[in-house]
Design a protein around this motif. Structure first.
Motif, PDB file in Angstrom:
ATOM      1  N   PRO A  34       0.829  -1.207   0.000  1.00  0.00           N
ATOM      2  CA  PRO A  34       0.000   0.000   0.000  1.00  0.00           C
ATOM      3  C   PRO A  34       0.862   1.255   0.000  1.00  0.00           C
ATOM      4  O   PRO A  34       1.979   1.263   0.517  1.00  0.00           O
ATOM      5  CB  PRO A  34      -0.816  -0.125   1.282  1.00  0.00           C
ATOM      6  N   ARG A  35       0.336   2.350  -0.566  1.00  0.00           N
ATOM      7  CA  ARG A  35       1.048   3.613  -0.643  1.00  0.00           C
ATOM      8  C   ARG A  35       1.107   4.238   0.740  1.00  0.00           C
ATOM      9  O   ARG A  35       0.170   4.160   1.529  1.00  0.00           O
ATOM     10  CB  ARG A  35       0.315   4.547  -1.619  1.00  0.00           C
ATOM     11  N   ASP A  36       2.212   4.882   0.997  1.00  0.00           N
ATOM     12  CA  ASP A  36       2.387   5.561   2.280  1.00  0.00           C
ATOM     13  C   ASP A  36       1.465   6.774   2.294  1.00  0.00           C
ATOM     14  O   ASP A  36       1.551   7.644   1.415  1.00  0.00           O
ATOM     15  CB  ASP A  36       3.853   5.986   2.452  1.00  0.00           C
ATOM     16  N   PRO A  37       0.568   6.895   3.242  1.00  0.00           N
ATOM     17  CA  PRO A  37      -0.367   8.017   3.243  1.00  0.00           C
ATOM     18  C   PRO A  37       0.322   9.374   3.456  1.00  0.00           C
ATOM     19  O   PRO A  37      -0.213  10.407   3.094  1.00  0.00           O
ATOM     20  CB  PRO A  37      -1.320   7.705   4.382  1.00  0.00           C
ATOM     21  N   LYS A  38       1.521   9.389   4.034  1.00  0.00           N
ATOM     22  CA  LYS A  38       2.220  10.639   4.296  1.00  0.00           C
ATOM     23  C   LYS A  38       3.087  11.074   3.110  1.00  0.00           C
ATOM     24  O   LYS A  38       3.591  12.193   3.091  1.00  0.00           O
ATOM     25  CB  LYS A  38       3.098  10.500   5.532  1.00  0.00           C
ATOM     26  N   ALA A  39       3.266  10.184   2.137  1.00  0.00           N
ATOM     27  CA  ALA A  39       4.124  10.502   0.993  1.00  0.00           C
ATOM     28  C   ALA A  39       3.411  11.492   0.066  1.00  0.00           C
ATOM     29  O   ALA A  39       2.190  11.463  -0.094  1.00  0.00           O
ATOM     30  CB  ALA A  39       4.462   9.233   0.221  1.00  0.00           C
ATOM     31  N   LYS A  40       4.200  12.393  -0.544  1.00  0.00           N
ATOM     32  CA  LYS A  40       3.647  13.367  -1.476  1.00  0.00           C
ATOM     33  C   LYS A  40       3.362  12.677  -2.817  1.00  0.00           C
ATOM     34  O   LYS A  40       4.106  11.797  -3.235  1.00  0.00           O
ATOM     35  CB  LYS A  40       4.645  14.506  -1.706  1.00  0.00           C
ATOM     36  N   PRO A  41       2.301  13.107  -3.500  1.00  0.00           N
ATOM     37  CA  PRO A  41       2.032  12.508  -4.816  1.00  0.00           C
ATOM     38  C   PRO A  41       3.095  12.928  -5.822  1.00  0.00           C
ATOM     39  O   PRO A  41       3.677  14.005  -5.722  1.00  0.00           O
ATOM     40  CB  PRO A  41       0.655  13.066  -5.198  1.00  0.00           C
ATOM     41  N   LYS A  42       3.338  12.058  -6.783  1.00  0.00           N
ATOM     42  CA  LYS A  42       4.340  12.348  -7.798  1.00  0.00           C
ATOM     43  C   LYS A  42       3.817  13.424  -8.749  1.00  0.00           C
ATOM     44  O   LYS A  42       2.665  13.406  -9.155  1.00  0.00           O
ATOM     45  CB  LYS A  42       4.675  11.089  -8.609  1.00  0.00           C
ATOM     46  N   ARG A  43       4.690  14.355  -9.083  1.00  0.00           N
ATOM     47  CA  ARG A  43       4.356  15.413 -10.033  1.00  0.00           C
ATOM     48  C   ARG A  43       5.045  15.087 -11.350  1.00  0.00           C
ATOM     49  O   ARG A  43       6.255  14.896 -11.391  1.00  0.00           O
ATOM     50  CB  ARG A  43       4.861  16.781  -9.535  1.00  0.00           C
ATOM     51  N   TYR A  44       4.260  15.021 -12.415  1.00  0.00           N
ATOM     52  CA  TYR A  44       4.810  14.760 -13.727  1.00  0.00           C
ATOM     53  C   TYR A  44       4.898  16.069 -14.489  1.00  0.00           C
ATOM     54  O   TYR A  44       3.991  16.885 -14.433  1.00  0.00           O
ATOM     55  CB  TYR A  44       3.947  13.758 -14.490  1.00  0.00           C
ATOM     56  N   LYS A  45       5.979  16.272 -15.226  1.00  0.00           N
ATOM     57  CA  LYS A  45       6.138  17.482 -16.026  1.00  0.00           C
ATOM     58  C   LYS A  45       5.611  17.211 -17.430  1.00  0.00           C
ATOM     59  O   LYS A  45       5.988  16.223 -18.068  1.00  0.00           O
ATOM     60  CB  LYS A  45       7.609  17.890 -16.096  1.00  0.00           C
ATOM     61  N   TYR A  46       4.745  18.090 -17.853  1.00  0.00           N
ATOM     62  CA  TYR A  46       4.207  17.998 -19.196  1.00  0.00           C
ATOM     63  C   TYR A  46       5.006  18.911 -20.106  1.00  0.00           C
ATOM     64  O   TYR A  46       5.482  19.960 -19.687  1.00  0.00           O
ATOM     65  CB  TYR A  46       2.736  18.414 -19.210  1.00  0.00           C
TER      66      TYR A  46
END
Length: 194
Positions: A34-46
């Motif tokens: 499972p994903r760590d709830p405290k981790a920041k979501p990944k930002r993708y550059k367009y």
């Protein structure tokens, strides 16, 4: 006895061994973390703009020199480049699309109102024939003529003639409209072309 066996089957909790195959949930897969709830979501550059064909190689020196020579041409010769290339490459000629009859909103009407009305009068090819009036004594002859050039029945033609002034036929050529007017005139009616 059968009832007790049925209740045991219904109330039995599912086990991990029973959940297999396509119905198996992601939670029960052994490699799921499972994903760590405290981790920041990944930002993708367009990219700044979308290019469906991907990166292109830079133009060759020959193409750059050709572009510079074209840019240095006078305006009269620049106008000749498009048609000449179209002929050499055998591309089809682009025909202008007629917007006559389309509702383009208020911007089209305000731009060239009087010029468009003059053009429409000059190039009118379809005419309407309108029955203005008829002699009461010649009513039957007029109805027969109306039936001759329209595909109406006797009752429909009679009703149409009695509604005069009324449009009899729309979108006919000038010759056909003149022919209809002459036939109605000989029958005892008065028709006009619009």
């Amino acid at each position: 006895m059968k009832l007790l066996a049925f209740l045991k089957v219904v109330r039995a909790p599912p086990t991990l061994s029973k959940i297999t195959g396509p119905l198996q949930c992601r939670l029960f897969q052994p490699d799921f973390v499972p994903r760590d709830p405290k981790a920041k979501p990944k930002r993708y550059k367009y990219p700044a703009f979308y290019d469906p064909y991907g990166p292109k190689p830079p133009p060759s020196d020959k193409i750059i020199q050709l572009a510079e020579r074209i840019a240095a041409l006078p305006p009269e010769e620049l106008k000749q480049i498009g048609p000449t290339l179209r002929d050499k490459l055998r591309h089809p000629k682009m025909e202008p699309i007629s917007t006559e009859g389309m509702d383009l909103g208020p911007q089209a009407g305000a731009a060239g109102g009087s010029a468009k009305s003059e053009e429409k009068k000059a190039e009118k090819t379809a005419f309407d024939v309108k029955l203005e009036k008829f002699d009461a004594a010649a009513k039957i002859k007029v109805i027969k003529e109306v039936r001759a050039f329209t595909n109406l029945g006797l009752k429909e033609a009679k009703d149409l003639v009695e509604k005069a002034p009324v449009l009899l036929k729309q979108g006919v050529t000038k010759e056909e409209a003149n022919d209809i007017i002459e036939k109605l005139k000989t029958a005892g009616g008065v028709a006009v072309m619009e």
